[in-house]
Motif scaffolding. Structure first.
Motif, mmCIF file in Angstrom:
data_model
loop_
_atom_site.group_PDB
_atom_site.id
_atom_site.type_symbol
_atom_site.label_atom_id
_atom_site.label_comp_id
_atom_site.label_asym_id
_atom_site.label_seq_id
_atom_site.Cartn_x
_atom_site.Cartn_y
_atom_site.Cartn_z
ATOM 1 N N GLY A 466 0.810 -1.182 0.152
ATOM 2 C CA GLY A 466 0.034 -0.036 -0.016
ATOM 3 C C GLY A 466 0.793 1.169 0.134
ATOM 4 O O GLY A 466 0.484 2.242 -0.562
ATOM 5 N N GLY A 467 1.954 1.172 0.725
ATOM 6 C CA GLY A 467 2.911 2.388 0.841
ATOM 7 C C GLY A 467 3.575 2.600 -0.492
ATOM 8 O O GLY A 467 3.625 3.714 -1.097
ATOM 9 N N LEU A 468 4.254 1.532 -0.964
ATOM 10 C CA LEU A 468 4.977 1.865 -2.125
ATOM 11 C C LEU A 468 4.282 2.123 -3.429
ATOM 12 O O LEU A 468 4.369 2.638 -4.491
ATOM 13 N N THR A 469 2.985 1.378 -3.733
ATOM 14 C CA THR A 469 1.994 1.946 -4.791
ATOM 15 C C THR A 469 1.177 2.937 -4.578
ATOM 16 O O THR A 469 0.102 3.248 -5.529
ATOM 17 N N LEU A 470 1.019 3.531 -3.332
ATOM 18 C CA LEU A 470 -0.004 4.662 -3.204
ATOM 19 C C LEU A 470 -0.144 5.638 -4.245
ATOM 20 O O LEU A 470 -1.044 6.184 -4.438
ATOM 21 N N PRO A 471 1.139 6.147 -4.670
ATOM 22 C CA PRO A 471 0.962 7.091 -5.779
ATOM 23 C C PRO A 471 0.649 6.901 -6.901
ATOM 24 O O PRO A 471 -0.022 7.718 -7.607
ATOM 25 N N VAL A 472 0.219 5.581 -7.275
ATOM 26 C CA VAL A 472 -0.452 5.304 -8.648
ATOM 27 C C VAL A 472 -1.794 5.515 -8.441
ATOM 28 O O VAL A 472 -2.503 6.009 -9.278
ATOM 29 N N THR A 473 -2.517 5.348 -7.131
ATOM 30 C CA THR A 473 -3.857 5.611 -7.093
ATOM 31 C C THR A 473 -4.068 7.036 -6.768
ATOM 32 O O THR A 473 -5.096 7.650 -7.032
ATOM 33 N N ALA A 475 -1.583 9.848 -5.868
ATOM 34 C CA ALA A 475 -0.845 10.959 -6.157
ATOM 35 C C ALA A 475 -0.735 11.354 -7.804
ATOM 36 O O ALA A 475 -0.998 12.542 -8.096
ATOM 37 N N TYR A 476 -0.177 10.312 -8.486
ATOM 38 C CA TYR A 476 0.237 10.566 -10.032
ATOM 39 C C TYR A 476 -1.082 11.077 -10.894
ATOM 40 O O TYR A 476 -0.736 11.779 -11.672
ATOM 41 N N PRO A 477 -2.182 10.658 -10.580
ATOM 42 C CA PRO A 477 -3.505 11.132 -11.302
ATOM 43 C C PRO A 477 -3.620 12.674 -11.328
ATOM 44 O O PRO A 477 -4.007 13.158 -12.286
ATOM 45 N N CYS A 478 -3.324 13.075 -10.062
ATOM 46 C CA CYS A 478 -3.680 14.577 -9.836
ATOM 47 C C CYS A 478 -2.902 15.199 -10.441
ATOM 48 O O CYS A 478 -2.723 16.311 -11.213
ATOM 49 N N PHE A 479 -1.385 14.907 -10.491
ATOM 50 C CA PHE A 479 -0.182 15.531 -11.055
ATOM 51 C C PHE A 479 -0.274 15.386 -12.620
ATOM 52 O O PHE A 479 -0.081 16.635 -13.448
ATOM 53 N N MET A 480 -0.902 14.293 -13.082
ATOM 54 C CA MET A 480 -0.959 14.301 -14.288
ATOM 55 C C MET A 480 -2.106 15.100 -15.045
ATOM 56 O O MET A 480 -2.142 15.767 -15.976
ATOM 57 N N TRP A 481 -3.285 15.252 -14.413
ATOM 58 C CA TRP A 481 -4.254 16.228 -14.680
ATOM 59 C C TRP A 481 -3.786 17.471 -14.766
ATOM 60 O O TRP A 481 -4.182 18.405 -15.622
ATOM 61 N N ILE A 482 -2.793 18.080 -13.845
ATOM 62 C CA ILE A 482 -2.350 19.449 -14.008
ATOM 63 C C ILE A 482 -1.385 19.626 -15.160
ATOM 64 O O ILE A 482 -1.537 20.267 -16.002
ATOM 65 N N ASN A 497 -5.695 19.548 -6.717
ATOM 66 C CA ASN A 497 -4.745 18.392 -7.424
ATOM 67 C C ASN A 497 -3.331 18.560 -7.046
ATOM 68 O O ASN A 497 -2.678 17.648 -6.618
ATOM 69 N N TRP A 498 -2.887 19.712 -6.491
ATOM 70 C CA TRP A 498 -1.475 19.996 -6.103
ATOM 71 C C TRP A 498 -1.577 19.249 -4.754
ATOM 72 O O TRP A 498 -0.633 18.824 -4.228
ATOM 73 N N GLY A 499 -2.607 19.778 -3.874
ATOM 74 C CA GLY A 499 -2.574 19.389 -2.450
ATOM 75 C C GLY A 499 -2.766 17.983 -2.507
ATOM 76 O O GLY A 499 -2.107 17.152 -1.573
ATOM 77 N N LEU A 500 -3.788 17.140 -3.002
ATOM 78 C CA LEU A 500 -3.879 15.740 -2.982
ATOM 79 C C LEU A 500 -2.697 14.999 -3.525
ATOM 80 O O LEU A 500 -2.210 14.094 -2.874
ATOM 81 N N GLY A 501 -2.092 15.393 -4.615
ATOM 82 C CA GLY A 501 -0.885 14.765 -5.167
ATOM 83 C C GLY A 501 0.239 15.027 -4.278
ATOM 84 O O GLY A 501 0.981 14.091 -3.877
ATOM 85 N N THR A 502 0.554 16.142 -3.420
ATOM 86 C CA THR A 502 1.864 16.380 -2.507
ATOM 87 C C THR A 502 1.484 15.443 -1.244
ATOM 88 O O THR A 502 2.415 14.826 -0.613
ATOM 89 N N LEU A 503 0.212 15.343 -0.832
ATOM 90 C CA LEU A 503 -0.525 14.528 0.509
ATOM 91 C C LEU A 503 -0.153 13.075 0.065
ATOM 92 O O LEU A 503 0.554 12.248 0.738
ATOM 93 N N GLY A 504 -0.256 12.523 -1.210
ATOM 94 C CA GLY A 504 -0.138 11.276 -1.556
ATOM 95 C C GLY A 504 1.267 10.781 -1.495
ATOM 96 O O GLY A 504 1.645 9.787 -1.064
ATOM 97 N N ILE A 505 2.212 11.635 -1.954
ATOM 98 C CA ILE A 505 3.655 11.382 -2.006
ATOM 99 C C ILE A 505 4.123 11.231 -0.566
ATOM 100 O O ILE A 505 4.795 10.397 -0.344
ATOM 101 N N GLY A 506 3.678 12.109 0.162
ATOM 102 C CA GLY A 506 4.223 12.247 1.644
ATOM 103 C C GLY A 506 3.659 11.115 2.375
ATOM 104 O O GLY A 506 4.475 10.299 2.985
ATOM 105 N N PHE A 507 2.190 10.712 2.167
ATOM 106 C CA PHE A 507 1.885 9.348 2.634
ATOM 107 C C PHE A 507 2.402 8.054 2.345
ATOM 108 O O PHE A 507 2.732 7.253 3.015
#
Length: 532
Positions: A466-473, A475-482, A497-507
């Protein structure tokens, strides 16, 4: 006197009175046959003449020229027919001939029903049975809040992926890595997306072998009872039996061909998820049950256990690495884009997913509290109610889990099969033969088996996955939208999208640390302590 100019307009010859302009004076653009450009002021000698004002008699409307009834010239008729053809057939999509040889894009006759089957099969599975383990570490309040936020968050990022599948006209991003390359660049996109997507597929396949093998062992023990206890198969041997069954089913050629398996996986997942919490709630709760979060000997251990629990919740919403691949199996045209049936099927699937995950998490934690074993609901049923629940009902629950694991193995392994065959076809410039395709799938099946034998730590592996693959679900989609849609700077969408993506990478970093800690702590498994 005015000269009269005879012109043929449309499909019929019409006499149109147009005043002849003096020599050297440019013709106003409004009198050209197209009639679609704005007029410009007449300079020079025309400035002293009267301004020419068209009358309704000698003006042909551009809408009249664009209507099908007025198209008379062969060129206009051909263009009109071509436009209708493109609306029916597609977007002038640049097709890669190699796609016709690969498992994901080999068949494009998918529909909303297939999308619902695949999403349900990928979204509901053994990870749902581990949610009460996360609740035993978080407690009621934080467990429910975390699960609700994760569900809403992943539903939003799924919508983003569905919309970005055809974000660029004439281009379909059939795989998650392709979309990442379009957003982040060719090299950076591969580095960011290839490892987590392959790790998620391979890690899920390994976890499915662990769950499927152990469940088959429990099913055998329940059905046979003491009669077959003289010389039973070991756990590793049951892993091998389950892997062999997976390899046999993996010979189906492409993603659309396993739609029937996905339907079976979806039905069995919904059934056993419902049975697991209904059976647990209907029985007496264990004595001395408590709903307080588990206590650990140090503050650091408590923090890491919480992070691991959040990683288990994140892993429960895996499946976004398959969203673009599922959508790639559908035909797409101007009039009928692929995102419409895909989103329709996804909405139904994730409504049913919510109806499975939330009752399992809440009902399982209510039934067992912090006495929930590390293996999840199945282990709790067998441990606490082995003699209370009828053997036939308990055996059927375990058998449904086996069927679901066999079906989920196929859909999660398909991106890996696609990568193997893409490498082969790009080097040889020809499609894989049956023997080569079978060889790839046999190799991958036994590779997952050996990884499962080396790392038989399900609950800890779920947190790390869950931790290693969390950006796929998340974080990355938010950055790709931007990067692809480019919302207005400092707008709500930009901030969201910037907020959710950044939180996703941190988590992701925090949950990965928690997963690693849980694997190395106390003999590579979670150490439970009774609450004080």
């Amino acid at each position: 006197m005015e000269a009269v100019d005879h012109r043929v307009i449309g499909s019929e010859a019409e006499l149109v009175s147009i005043p002849a302009t003096p020599r050297g004076v440019p013709t106003p653009e409004t009198v050209t046959p197209s009639g679609q450009r704005s007029p410009r002021p007449v300079v020079g000698a025309a400035s002293n003449s009267k301004s020419w004002t068209p009358t309704p008699v000698n003006v042909v409307s551009p809408r009249f020229l664009r209507s099908p009834m007025s198209v008379g010239t062969p060129v206009k008729r051909v263009l009109l027919n071509l436009r209708g053809y493109l609306e029916e057939v597609g977007h002038l999509t640049r097709l890669n001939p190699q796609d016709a040889w690969l498992p994901i894009t080999e068949s494009r006759n998918g529909n909303a029903h297939y999308a619902a089957f695949h999403n349900l099969n990928a979204g509901v599975g053994f990870q749902a049975l581990l949610l009460p383990v996360a609740f035993s570490l978080l407690g009621w309040s934080w467990g429910i809040v975390s699960l609700t936020i994760a569900y809403c968050w992943q539903l939003y990022t799924l919508w983003i992926l569905v919309k970005l599948h055809e974000a660029v006209p004439g281009r379909r991003y059939n795989r998650y890595v392709e979309l990442a390359q379009a957003a982040f660049g060719e090299k950076l996109g591969v580095w960011l997306a290839l490892f987590p997507t392959v790790y998620l597929s391979a890690g899920t396949a390994t976890a499915l072998i662990l769950v499927g093998g152990e469940t088959m062992k429990l099913f055998f023990q329940i059905v046979c009872g003491p009669v077959c206890s003289s010389n039973p198969l070991s756990t590793v041997e049951w892993y091998l039996v389950f892997t062999s069954l997976c390899i046999v089913l993996s010979q189906l050629p492409n993603l659309n061909s396993i739609a029937g398996l996905s339907l079976i996986g979806a039905i069995t997942a919904i059934t056993y998820a419902t049975m697991s919490w209904v059976l647990s709630v209907s029985q007496k709760r264990p004595p001395s049950i408590s709903y307080e979060p588990l206590n650990f000997p140090s503050f650091t251990a408590s923090i890491f256990s919480i992070l691991n629990a959040l990683g288990i919740i994140a892993f429960a919403f895996r499946g976004h690495n398959l969203a673009l691949e599922i959508q790639a199996t559908m035909p797409s045209t101007f009039k009928h884009p692929a995102h419409v049936p895909m989103w329709r099927g996804a909405k139904v699937a994730y409504f049913l997913i919510a109806m499975c995950l939330f009752p399992v998490a809440i009902g399982g934690f209510w039934a067992y509290g912090n006495m929930m074993p590390a293996g999840g609901m199945l282990n709790a049923l067998y441990m606490f109610h082995n003699h209370d629940i009828p053997r036939a009902l308990l055996a059927m629950t375990f058998l449904l889990v086996v069927f679901n694991c066999l079906s989920s193995f196929q859909i999660y392994s398909m991106p890996v099969f696609d990568s193997f065959e893409a490498g082969y076809t790009s080097r040889t410039n020809r499609p894989c033969s049956i023997w080569v395709r079978s060889g790839f799938r046999i190799f991958y099946g036994f590779l997952s088996f050996f990884i499962g034998v080396a790392l038989p730590f399900l609950s800890s592996l779920a947190g790390l996955l869950g931790g290693l693959t969390l950006p796929v679900t998340f974080a990355y989609p938010c950055f790709m939208w931007i990067l692809i849609k480019k919302p207005q700077r400092f707008s709500f969408s930009w901030y969201l999208n910037w907020g959710l993506g950044t939180l996703g990478i941190g988590f992701s970093l925090a949950f990965s640390i928690g997963g690693v800690w849980s694997m190395v702590n106390s003999g590579l498994k979670l150490k439970f302590f009774k609450p004080s």
